[in-house]
Enzyme design. Structure first.
Site, PDB file in Angstrom:
ATOM      1  CE1 TYR A 118     -15.305  13.551 -15.684  1.00  0.00           C
ATOM      2  CE2 TYR A 118     -15.041  13.305 -13.319  1.00  0.00           C
ATOM      3  CZ  TYR A 118     -15.333  12.758 -14.546  1.00  0.00           C
ATOM      4  OH  TYR A 118     -15.649  11.426 -14.660  1.00  0.00           O
ATOM      5  CE  LYS A 172     -11.644  10.297 -18.435  1.00  0.00           C
ATOM      6  NZ  LYS A 172     -11.989  11.475 -17.681  1.00  0.00           N
ATOM      7  NE  ARG A 232      -3.182  -0.210   3.050  1.00  0.00           N
ATOM      8  CZ  ARG A 232      -2.754   0.113   4.289  1.00  0.00           C
ATOM      9  NH1 ARG A 232      -2.423   1.348   4.573  1.00  0.00           N
ATOM     10  NH2 ARG A 232      -2.683  -0.809   5.232  1.00  0.00           N
ATOM     11  CG  ASP A 244      -8.748  17.911 -13.963  1.00  0.00           C
ATOM     12  OD1 ASP A 244      -8.038  17.418 -14.863  1.00  0.00           O
ATOM     13  OD2 ASP A 244      -9.768  17.346 -13.514  1.00  0.00           O
TER      14      ASP A 244
HETATM   15  C1  LIG Z   1     -12.403  11.717 -16.331  1.00  0.00           C
HETATM   16  C2  LIG Z   1     -12.007  12.942 -15.625  1.00  0.00           C
HETATM   17  C3  LIG Z   1     -11.789  12.950 -14.235  1.00  0.00           C
HETATM   18  C4  LIG Z   1     -12.031  11.731 -13.380  1.00  0.00           C
HETATM   19  O1  LIG Z   1     -11.132  10.694 -13.674  1.00  0.00           O
HETATM   20  P1  LIG Z   1     -11.479   9.121 -13.546  1.00  0.00           P
HETATM   21  O2  LIG Z   1     -10.204   8.491 -13.968  1.00  0.00           O
HETATM   22  O3  LIG Z   1     -12.650   8.832 -14.444  1.00  0.00           O
HETATM   23  O4  LIG Z   1     -11.822   8.859 -12.109  1.00  0.00           O
HETATM   24  C5  LIG Z   1     -11.364  14.132 -13.645  1.00  0.00           C
HETATM   25  N1  LIG Z   1     -11.179  15.254 -14.375  1.00  0.00           N
HETATM   26  C6  LIG Z   1     -11.381  15.283 -15.702  1.00  0.00           C
HETATM   27  C7  LIG Z   1     -11.169  16.556 -16.456  1.00  0.00           C
HETATM   28  C8  LIG Z   1     -11.801  14.137 -16.377  1.00  0.00           C
HETATM   29  O5  LIG Z   1     -12.016  14.180 -17.698  1.00  0.00           O
END
Ligand SMILES: *Cc1c(COP(=O)(O)O)cnc(C)c1O
Length: 360
Positions: free
Chosen positions: A101, A197, A50, A172
């Site tokens: 998001y 992504k 962990r 982000d």
């Molecule tokens: C998809 C996404 C998230 C969340 O990520 P996950 O891997 O689906 O938990 C956060 N911020 C943005 C801009 C995203 O496109």
């Protein structure tokens, strides 16, 4: 003896390919293997599954170098997001774009409904309003470009105002990737990624990451991850690093494809509006005939896949208001397009066939 001169900085393309690899010694594998281990022989640096894992570390080294800080991988992007929200004290104020998001907004609203913190939603392109909202804030959350409105923030100006107010600045950077935007250089304290992504890039992995150049913040975040256990899977970090080896090529191609499609979409009579920040592979279109036309479009293509998520090699698109939690300020006929790396002529031919079918 004089100090060794600093190694000249490598370009991101070279970092993406070469970082996070074993030393060039005989019999070493070129890639860090997948280490399946819940525990390690004691007395070393790793100790328990962990806390650390060599496959995580290879991914983290690479993304850390690309973003200009130290990286921690998490099980998902949302695990990383919630770890950052948890930094603020009880009742503290968080500033966030109204079109951030959805998951981030829903999680924040949930925390607010339980009295954990307060949030202020801002139009992230209205820099003066964002700067004014920074007063008394503990955390200023920036997402740029936003999802799915594709608004772009003035990160540098907002970060300066937020720091004057004593707030932690988070960006982000999922949509832009470190190849198109380096938030730490622009003043951010923490960079958030949904590595699900573009970074992993093949629509087969869930993974998140935080990057910071602040050693104290890094230690706090790492401690929280070790306790919460929102740790990544070993296979996931290995796959994501494999994906990152081609990040620069994929982003370049997706962006070039998007830049080819945008003017064509602007000319098409079925399309009332095209939103594109000028960079990256995400485009949003608003169908002239609204919701029904958008729903028809996403069912009429052969190559473009109707799916949520983005940043994979394959082109996907989605009518965003099909989600009840999507902001009511997003038009009902808006389709967010994640442009992939296929041949752009094939992509346009497929799209135009479907768009022609929703004009009349
Ligand atoms: C998809 C996404 C998230 C969340 O990520 P996950 O891997 O689906 O938990 C956060 N911020 C943005 C801009 C995203 O496109």
């Amino acid at each position: 003896m004089p100090d060794e001169p600093d190694e000249p900085g490598l370009t991101p393309a070279t970092v993406a390919v070469t970082a996070g690899r074993p030393p060039h010694d005989p019999d070493q594998p070129l890639n860090v293997p997948i280490t399946m281990a819940s525990t390690y022989v004691g007395g070393g640096d790793l100790e328990y599954g962990r806390y650390a894992n060599p496959s995580w570390a290879a991914f983290e080294d690479t993304l850390g170098q690309l973003e200009g800080g130290r990286c921690l991988a998490f099980s998902t992007g949302m695990a990383a997001v919630l770890t950052v929200f948890d930094l603020v004290g009880l009742g503290a104020k968080v500033v966030i774009p109204e079109h951030a998001y959805q998951g981030s907004l829903v999680a924040l609203a949930d925390l607010e409904s339980r009295g954990r913190l307060t949030s202020v939603l801002v139009d992230i392109e209205d820099t003066d309003a964002v700067v004014a909202a920074c007063e008394d804030a503990a955390l200023v959350w920036i997402e740029s470009p936003t999802n799915p409105a594709l608004e772009v923030a003035d990160i540098e100006t907002i970060a300066r105002a937020a720091h004057e107010a004593g707030a932690v600045v988070v960006v982000d950077n999922t949509f832009a990737t470190p190849l198109l935007q380096q938030p730490i250089d622009l003043g951010a304290d923490i960079v958030v990624h949904s590595a699900t992504k573009y970074l992993a890039g093949h629509s087969d992995v869930l993974l998140g990451a935080l990057v910071t150049a602040d050693d104290e913040l890094f230690a706090v975040l790492k401690g929280r991850r070790s306790l919460a256990g929102n740790t990544p899977g070993t296979l996931e970090t290995w796959l994501a690093l494999r994906g990152m080896r081609t990040l620069h090529l994929r982003v370049e191609r997706a962006q070039a494809n998007a830049q080819t499609l945008v003017p064509l979409l602007r000319e098409h009579p079925a399309v009332a509006e095209v939103r594109y920040p000028g960079f990256g592979g995400i485009v949003a279109i608003v169908l002239a005939k609204g919701e029904l036309a958008a729903d028809l479009l996403v069912r009429k293509t052969r190559l473009w896949v109707h799916a949520t998520s983005l940043g994979g090699v394959e082109s996907t698109f989605e009518r965003r208001r099909r989600w009840k939690t999507e902001s009511p300020t997003i038009p009902v006929g808006l389709v967010r397009m994640s442009v992939g790396i296929e041949d752009v002529g094939d992509l346009w031919a497929d799209l135009v066939r479907a768009l022609d079918g929703v004009v009349g």
